[in-house]
Design an enzyme around this catalytic site. Structure first.
Site, PDB file in Angstrom:
ATOM      1  CG  ASP A  10      -0.949  -4.925   1.188  1.00  0.00           C
ATOM      2  OD1 ASP A  10      -1.005  -4.591  -0.008  1.00  0.00           O
ATOM      3  OD2 ASP A  10      -0.157  -4.397   1.992  1.00  0.00           O
ATOM      4  CB  SER A  11       2.675  -6.602  -0.858  1.00  0.00           C
ATOM      5  OG  SER A  11       2.612  -5.291  -0.322  1.00  0.00           O
ATOM      6  CE1 TYR A  42       2.940  -9.265  -3.750  1.00  0.00           C
ATOM      7  CE2 TYR A  42       0.713  -8.391  -3.958  1.00  0.00           C
ATOM      8  CZ  TYR A  42       1.565  -9.427  -3.623  1.00  0.00           C
ATOM      9  OH  TYR A  42       1.032 -10.628  -3.194  1.00  0.00           O
ATOM     10  CB  CYS A  73      -2.817  -4.914  -2.409  1.00  0.00           C
ATOM     11  SG  CYS A  73      -1.306  -4.512  -3.300  1.00  0.00           S
ATOM     12  CG  ASN A  74      -4.591   1.041  -4.224  1.00  0.00           C
ATOM     13  OD1 ASN A  74      -5.458   1.707  -4.757  1.00  0.00           O
ATOM     14  ND2 ASN A  74      -4.487   0.969  -2.905  1.00  0.00           N
ATOM     15  CD  GLU A 151       5.808  -3.592   4.584  1.00  0.00           C
ATOM     16  OE1 GLU A 151       6.318  -4.369   5.404  1.00  0.00           O
ATOM     17  OE2 GLU A 151       4.610  -3.673   4.223  1.00  0.00           O
ATOM     18  CB  CYS A 183      -0.386   2.806  -1.974  1.00  0.00           C
ATOM     19  SG  CYS A 183       0.648   1.568  -1.156  1.00  0.00           S
ATOM     20  CB  THR A 184      -3.750  -0.582   1.353  1.00  0.00           C
ATOM     21  OG1 THR A 184      -2.788  -1.554   0.935  1.00  0.00           O
ATOM     22  CG2 THR A 184      -4.986  -0.684   0.482  1.00  0.00           C
ATOM     23  CG  HIS A 185       2.064  -0.092   2.513  1.00  0.00           C
ATOM     24  ND1 HIS A 185       1.554  -1.056   1.692  1.00  0.00           N
ATOM     25  CD2 HIS A 185       3.015  -0.689   3.264  1.00  0.00           C
ATOM     26  CE1 HIS A 185       2.192  -2.215   1.924  1.00  0.00           C
ATOM     27  NE2 HIS A 185       3.083  -2.007   2.886  1.00  0.00           N
TER      28      HIS A 185
HETATM   29  N1  DGL Z   1      -0.115  -1.812  -0.300  1.00  0.00           N
HETATM   30  C1  DGL Z   1       0.087  -2.039  -1.681  1.00  0.00           C
HETATM   31  C2  DGL Z   1      -0.792  -1.157  -2.525  1.00  0.00           C
HETATM   32  O1  DGL Z   1      -1.853  -0.774  -2.113  1.00  0.00           O
HETATM   33  C3  DGL Z   1       1.447  -2.153  -2.279  1.00  0.00           C
HETATM   34  C4  DGL Z   1       2.680  -2.002  -1.551  1.00  0.00           C
HETATM   35  C5  DGL Z   1       3.847  -2.681  -2.217  1.00  0.00           C
HETATM   36  O2  DGL Z   1       3.994  -3.865  -1.965  1.00  0.00           O
HETATM   37  O3  DGL Z   1       4.579  -2.054  -2.999  1.00  0.00           O
HETATM   38  O4  DGL Z   1      -0.465  -0.870  -3.650  1.00  0.00           O
END
Ligand code: DGL
Length: 274
Positions: A10-11, A42, A73-74, A151, A183-185
Site C-alpha cells: 500500500d502507499s 497516492y 490499496c484501492n 497516517e 480505501c484500505t486506510h
Molecule cells: N490506502 C490507499 C487506498 O486504499 C490510499 C491511501 C493514499 O495513499 O492516499 O486507496
C-alpha cells in the site's frame, strides 16, 4: 513455491488492515508487506504516477520471490485494474472487485455509497463494475482528509467525527443501506464512520473481502504454506523514516511491528522467502 510469502503493498499503513485480515484467516502464511511511504499519499496524485510507483513495488516483490501479489490499496488497484494481471506469472489480487461483489450481495434497497481517495473516486473504477447491475444506484464521495487522519494516528476525537459527518451526510441523504470503505486506510476509522451512518448501514470493507479472496485462491490452487517452521512476517517501507512507520503500525494494529526494513524503490531488498 508454497512456502514463499504473499507479497502485499500500500502507499502507507492502510494495507496493514488487509495484512491483518489475511493473518486472521491464514495464520500459517508468511507475508512481506511494503508501505510505499516515499511516495505516499497516492490519493491526490495523477493516476499515471500511482501506476508507476505501484509497478515498481510489485516488480520488487516479484524479484523477492513471493508466491502471490495483493494490491492492498484501492487507489493503486484503480490505476492498474487492467494490466497488473497480465504483467506477472503469479496470481495478482486487488481490493476493488471483492468489495464490489460483497456490496452487490448485501444491499437490499439498491442504494450503495462509496467513499475513497480522490484518485479512486475520479478513476470511476467502482462505477464501471457497478454498472453491470444497473438497478443499483451508486453515490460516491472522496474523503481526502481520512488518509491524513490515519497516517497521523488520529482515529478518534471531535475533529474526526466532524469531518466524517461532513463527508458522509450527502450519502446518508441518499438513503444508502450499504457503504463501501473504498480505501484500505478507512477500516481504522470504522468506529467514527459507523457512528455517523448508524447501525442500519452495512459497512463493506475491502480488507475482509480481499482476505477471503486470498484464502480461496491459495486453497483452490494448492498454494497453502506447508512448512512446519513458523511463518515470517516482514515489513518494508520505501521512505527513510522507517521508525515513524513502525510506531504508527504498532499504534494502529496493537501488535509488535518492531522491525521495518528500508527498501528504496528501484533497489531489490533482502530475499523474502523463508
Ligand atoms: N490506502 C490507499 C487506498 O486504499 C490510499 C491511501 C493514499 O495513499 O492516499 O486507496
Amino acid at each position: 513455491m508454497n512456502n514463499a510469502p504473499i507479497g502485499l503493498f500500500d502507499s502507507g499503513v492502510g494495507g496493514l488492515t488487509v495484512a491483518r485480515a489475511i493473518r486472521d484467516l491464514l495464520p500459517n502464511e508468511s507475508l512481506t508487506y511494503v508501505g510505499d511511504t516515499q511516495n505516499s499519499p497516492y490519493g491526490p496524485k495523477p493516476i499515471a504516477d500511482v501506476r508507476r510507483y505501484s509497478l515498481e513495488v510489485l516488480d520488487q516483490l516479484v524479484e523477492q520471490g513471493v508466491k502471490a501479489l495483493v494490491i492492498a490499496c484501492n487507489t493503486a488497484s484503480a490505476a492498474m485494474l487492467r494490466d497488473a494481471h497480465e504483467r506477472y506469472d503469479i496470481p495478482v489480487l486487488e481490493v476493488i472487485q471483492p468489495a464490489v461483489r460483497s456490496a452487490m450481495s448485501i444491499t437490499r434497497n439498491g442504494r450503495v455509497g462509496l467513499i475513497g481517495t480522490v484518485g479512486t473516486i475520479n478513476s470511476r473504477a467502482y462505477d464501471d463494475l457497478f454498472s453491470m447491475r444497473p438497478e443499483i444506484s451508486l453515490t460516491t464521495q472522496a474523503c481526502p482528509r481520512f488518509v491524513e487522519f490515519v497516517e497521523s494516528g488520529e482515529t478518534t476525537g471531535p475533529e474526526v467525527l466532524r469531518i466524517a459527518g461532513e463527508y458522509l451526510e450527502p450519502l446518508i441523504a441518499q438513503d444508502i443501506d450499504t457503504l463501501v470503505l473504498g480505501c484500505t486506510h478507512y477500516p481504522f476509522l470504522r468506529g467514527a464512520i459507523s457512528q455517523i451512518v448508524g447501525p442500519e448501514v452495512a459497512l463493506v470493507s475491502s480488507d475482509i473481502e480481499t482476505a477471503n479472496d486470498v484464502y480461496r485462491l491459495l486453497t483452490d490452487r494448492n498454494l497453502l504454506r506447508d512448512s512446519p517452521l513458523p511463518p515470517t512476517i516482514r515489513y518494508e517501507a520505501t521512505g527513510t523514516d522507517t521508525r515513524a512507520f513502525s510506531e504508527l503500525a504498532n499504534r494502529l494494529l496493537g501488535v509488535d511491528v518492531s522491525h521495518v526494513d528500508h527498501t528504496p524503490t528501484g533497489v531489490i531488498a533482502l530475499p523474502g522467502t523463508p
